[in-house]
Design a protein around this motif. Structure first.
Motif, PDB file in Angstrom:
ATOM      1  N   GLY A  26      -8.199  -2.001   7.200  1.00 21.21           N
ATOM      2  CA  GLY A  26      -7.634  -1.745   5.890  1.00 21.21           C
ATOM      3  C   GLY A  26      -6.473  -2.686   5.618  1.00 21.21           C
ATOM      4  O   GLY A  26      -6.049  -3.454   6.483  1.00 21.21           O
ATOM      5  N   PHE A  27      -5.959  -2.609   4.430  1.00 20.09           N
ATOM      6  CA  PHE A  27      -4.882  -3.500   4.031  1.00 20.09           C
ATOM      7  C   PHE A  27      -3.540  -2.979   4.509  1.00 20.09           C
ATOM      8  O   PHE A  27      -3.141  -1.868   4.175  1.00 20.09           O
ATOM      9  N   ILE A  28      -2.834  -3.782   5.334  1.00 21.01           N
ATOM     10  CA  ILE A  28      -1.545  -3.331   5.862  1.00 21.01           C
ATOM     11  C   ILE A  28      -0.391  -4.185   5.353  1.00 21.01           C
ATOM     12  O   ILE A  28       0.775  -3.889   5.658  1.00 21.01           O
ATOM     13  N   GLY A  29      -0.689  -5.224   4.603  1.00 24.02           N
ATOM     14  CA  GLY A  29       0.371  -6.059   4.076  1.00 24.02           C
ATOM     15  C   GLY A  29       0.920  -7.009   5.108  1.00 24.02           C
ATOM     16  O   GLY A  29       0.364  -7.172   6.201  1.00 24.02           O
ATOM     17  N   ILE A  30       2.045  -7.640   4.784  1.00 28.82           N
ATOM     18  CA  ILE A  30       2.640  -8.619   5.699  1.00 28.82           C
ATOM     19  C   ILE A  30       3.954  -8.130   6.277  1.00 28.82           C
ATOM     20  O   ILE A  30       4.509  -8.763   7.172  1.00 28.82           O
ATOM     21  N   ILE A  31       4.458  -7.022   5.771  1.00 33.14           N
ATOM     22  CA  ILE A  31       5.707  -6.459   6.283  1.00 33.14           C
ATOM     23  C   ILE A  31       5.389  -5.098   6.885  1.00 33.14           C
ATOM     24  O   ILE A  31       4.987  -4.179   6.177  1.00 33.14           O
ATOM     25  N   ASP A  50       7.939  -1.632  20.140  1.00 33.61           N
ATOM     26  CA  ASP A  50       7.448  -1.947  18.801  1.00 33.61           C
ATOM     27  C   ASP A  50       7.683  -3.422  18.502  1.00 33.61           C
ATOM     28  O   ASP A  50       8.443  -4.111  19.179  1.00 33.61           O
ATOM     29  N   ILE A  51       6.976  -3.872  17.472  1.00 32.58           N
ATOM     30  CA  ILE A  51       7.056  -5.271  17.068  1.00 32.58           C
ATOM     31  C   ILE A  51       6.954  -5.328  15.553  1.00 32.58           C
ATOM     32  O   ILE A  51       6.151  -4.623  14.946  1.00 32.58           O
ATOM     33  N   THR A  52       7.800  -6.147  14.950  1.00 30.94           N
ATOM     34  CA  THR A  52       7.836  -6.231  13.491  1.00 30.94           C
ATOM     35  C   THR A  52       7.025  -7.424  12.993  1.00 30.94           C
ATOM     36  O   THR A  52       6.748  -8.368  13.720  1.00 30.94           O
ATOM     37  N   ALA A  53       6.615  -7.298  11.763  1.00 32.50           N
ATOM     38  CA  ALA A  53       5.975  -8.419  11.070  1.00 32.50           C
ATOM     39  C   ALA A  53       6.663  -8.595   9.728  1.00 32.50           C
ATOM     40  O   ALA A  53       6.994  -7.585   9.080  1.00 32.50           O
ATOM     41  N   PRO A 101       6.798  -0.359   4.840  1.00 30.65           N
ATOM     42  CA  PRO A 101       7.868   0.048   3.908  1.00 30.65           C
ATOM     43  C   PRO A 101       7.434   0.120   2.450  1.00 30.65           C
ATOM     44  O   PRO A 101       7.997   0.887   1.681  1.00 30.65           O
ATOM     45  N   PHE A 102       6.428  -0.712   2.107  1.00 29.00           N
ATOM     46  CA  PHE A 102       6.021  -0.781   0.714  1.00 29.00           C
ATOM     47  C   PHE A 102       4.504  -0.694   0.607  1.00 29.00           C
ATOM     48  O   PHE A 102       3.836  -1.698   0.767  1.00 29.00           O
ATOM     49  N   PRO A 103       3.896   0.459   0.338  1.00 30.70           N
ATOM     50  CA  PRO A 103       4.571   1.739   0.169  1.00 30.70           C
ATOM     51  C   PRO A 103       5.024   2.310   1.522  1.00 30.70           C
ATOM     52  O   PRO A 103       4.622   1.811   2.579  1.00 30.70           O
ATOM     53  N   ASN A 104       5.844   3.317   1.459  1.00 28.78           N
ATOM     54  CA  ASN A 104       6.385   3.931   2.667  1.00 28.78           C
ATOM     55  C   ASN A 104       5.326   4.836   3.293  1.00 28.78           C
ATOM     56  O   ASN A 104       5.153   5.995   2.916  1.00 28.78           O
ATOM     57  N   ASN A 105       4.604   4.290   4.270  1.00 25.54           N
ATOM     58  CA  ASN A 105       3.529   5.034   4.921  1.00 25.54           C
ATOM     59  C   ASN A 105       3.634   4.917   6.433  1.00 25.54           C
ATOM     60  O   ASN A 105       4.227   3.960   6.957  1.00 25.54           O
ATOM     61  N   GLU A 106       3.016   5.866   7.115  1.00 29.41           N
ATOM     62  CA  GLU A 106       2.953   5.853   8.564  1.00 29.41           C
ATOM     63  C   GLU A 106       1.567   6.303   8.996  1.00 29.41           C
ATOM     64  O   GLU A 106       1.018   7.262   8.438  1.00 29.41           O
ATOM     65  N   TYR A 107       1.034   5.613   9.983  1.00 29.48           N
ATOM     66  CA  TYR A 107      -0.310   5.908  10.466  1.00 29.48           C
ATOM     67  C   TYR A 107      -0.277   5.997  11.992  1.00 29.48           C
ATOM     68  O   TYR A 107       0.503   5.304  12.660  1.00 29.48           O
ATOM     69  N   TRP A 108      -1.184   6.837  12.517  1.00 30.55           N
ATOM     70  CA  TRP A 108      -1.314   7.002  13.964  1.00 30.55           C
ATOM     71  C   TRP A 108      -2.755   6.795  14.390  1.00 30.55           C
ATOM     72  O   TRP A 108      -3.688   7.172  13.667  1.00 30.55           O
TER      73      TRP A 108
END
Length: 118
Positions: A26-31, A50-53, A101-108
């Protein structure tokens, strides 16, 4: 809808190594931030790394620094966890987590079992 699928868990002897993978569909964006958590029986879920993008900043639980390494492949929407010098106390279900962060979502993810035993 974003889905996370972990793989790579299993049984390993103390002192051995194991690599985990987590693919995000799915689409997760770049941030975003992708993380590994773990939960041992009778214990609370804890952050492993953790690791950021897009920056690629890494963060580790203090107790795991030097043994575990998190990395990512942006093109494959995949995060990896390389675990070395494994100990019986590393036995747990390991979960992949994605926060955007955009949108503010969390997935597991559904979790993958890692058992360190002789």
């Amino acid at each position: 809808q974003v889905q996370l699928v972990e793989s790579g868990g299993g049984l390993v002897q103390p002192g051995g190594s194991l690599g985990l993978s987590c693919v995000a569909s799915g689409f997760i964006g770049i941030i975003y931030t992708m993380s590994w958590y773990r939960q041992a029986p009778g214990k609370e879920r804890e952050l492993v790394a953790d690791i950021t993008a897009p920056a690629g900043r890494r963060n580790y639980a203090d107790s795991l620094k030097g043994r575990f390494t998190i990395s990512r492949d942006n093109a494959k929407n995949t995060v990896y966890l390389q675990m070395n010098s494994l100990r019986p106390e590393d036995t747990a279900v390991y979960y992949c987590n994605l926060r955007t962060p955009f949108p503010n979502n969390e997935y597991w993810g559904q979790g993958t079992q890692v058992t360190v035993s002789s």
